[in-house]
Enzyme design. Sequence first.
Site, PDB file in Angstrom:
ATOM      1  N   LYS A   1     -33.639  47.622  43.089  1.00 37.39           N
ATOM      2  CA  LYS A   1     -32.296  47.141  42.236  1.00 37.39           C
ATOM      3  C   LYS A   1     -31.984  47.632  40.976  1.00 37.39           C
ATOM      4  CE  LYS A   1     -31.021  42.487  40.481  1.00 37.39           C
ATOM      5  NZ  LYS A   1     -31.092  41.195  40.098  1.00 37.39           N
TER       6      LYS A   1
ATOM      7  N   LYS B   1     -43.447  38.149  36.615  1.00 34.74           N
ATOM      8  CA  LYS B   1     -43.309  38.542  35.173  1.00 34.74           C
ATOM      9  C   LYS B   1     -44.888  38.311  34.454  1.00 34.74           C
ATOM     10  CE  LYS B   1     -38.529  37.656  33.999  1.00 34.74           C
ATOM     11  NZ  LYS B   1     -37.816  37.165  32.901  1.00 34.74           N
TER      12      LYS B   1
ATOM     13  N   LYS C   1     -32.101  47.154  34.010  1.00 34.32           N
ATOM     14  CA  LYS C   1     -31.869  47.870  32.544  1.00 34.32           C
ATOM     15  C   LYS C   1     -33.124  48.201  32.080  1.00 34.32           C
ATOM     16  CE  LYS C   1     -30.982  43.084  31.158  1.00 34.32           C
ATOM     17  NZ  LYS C   1     -29.627  42.452  30.864  1.00 34.32           N
TER      18      LYS C   1
END
Length: 342
Positions: free
Chosen positions: A204, A122, A207
């Site tokens: 994966k 991140k 969103k």
Amino acid sequence: MENKTNVQPERKPVIFSAIQPSGSITLGNYLGALKNWIALQDGYNAIYALADLHTITVRQDPTTFRKNTYDAYALLLAMGIDLEKSIFFIQSQVPEHAQLAWVLNCYTQFGELSRMTQFKDKSQKHADNVNAGLFTYPSLMAADILLYQADLVPVGVDQKQHLELTRNIAERFNMLYSPTFTVPDGYILKNGAKIMSLQDPSKKMSKSDQNANACVHLLDKPDDIIRKFKRAVTDSEACVRYGEGKDGINNLMEIYGCITGKDNAAIEREFEGKGYGEFKLAVGEAVVDHLRPIQEEYTRLIQDKAYLESCFAENAAKASRIASKTLAKVMKKVGFLPMKRS
Ligand code: TRP
């Protein structure tokens, strides 16, 4: 007369899990985790949360964030979280989470947090905002779990490292003082499917994917869902068969199987001699049919803000009753003075 029966009231194991209201919930979230949350409500003392404090580790637009939180709550109720059986609350409304997280930060090492792969990922992805919250995210997650003395925590593989750290923090605290926290086990979901992107089935379903066709959201319109499945990337073999090098078909079979309960052999038989076009349409339609009642219930609930807000309040109060007991023990053991307000 002496009563020799000594029946302990049955104590179901406590299960805790949370999801961030960081965007609209996807089919991947649903089939991978949330569908199991619903199933676990009978056998466990289930406590679920929307981890909105975690969400602000990435900058949020306030209006969208508020909407996402309402939506996620209504959608999870629509899926079947039953407030008669389970507690389902919003993390920011139970202040014990932030309080315990601060304490646990002081029992978590810089080195441990530095090794978290999610932090490394991140901080690369949001290089302009590598804030302290992103770094201490795992100690807040530990607080979430430990406040409720959870025995089991259903998590996907991406959260396993955080759960391991939670166990270490709990054991460390218990050793330094005296047994305080239940050391939680991971609950690896039996039917926890890993749903991949419809456009790049080696990744994966996410969103945040740039390609709108890659990801199905639970609130997508039926036409959009069908379109996304029709455009799903497959292979050139043109045979509905589970196998290596067939990530796209494998993923569609996984989705179809989760929704219909059919195993791969049954799916292969059902589509024997049929083309991918027909299969993709069948998967899309199965998803649409499955989501229809959930979407309808969501639409009803989201219009009833007063009801939702009463659920927020009631469930935050229930959660806080449990959490405050754990927090009080911790504060006392550490040596804080008891808090008395006049
Ligand atoms: N970090 C989890 C995620 O992003 C969400 C979460 C927050 C969580 N607190 C938790 C999951 C406690 C399990 C237990 O998926």
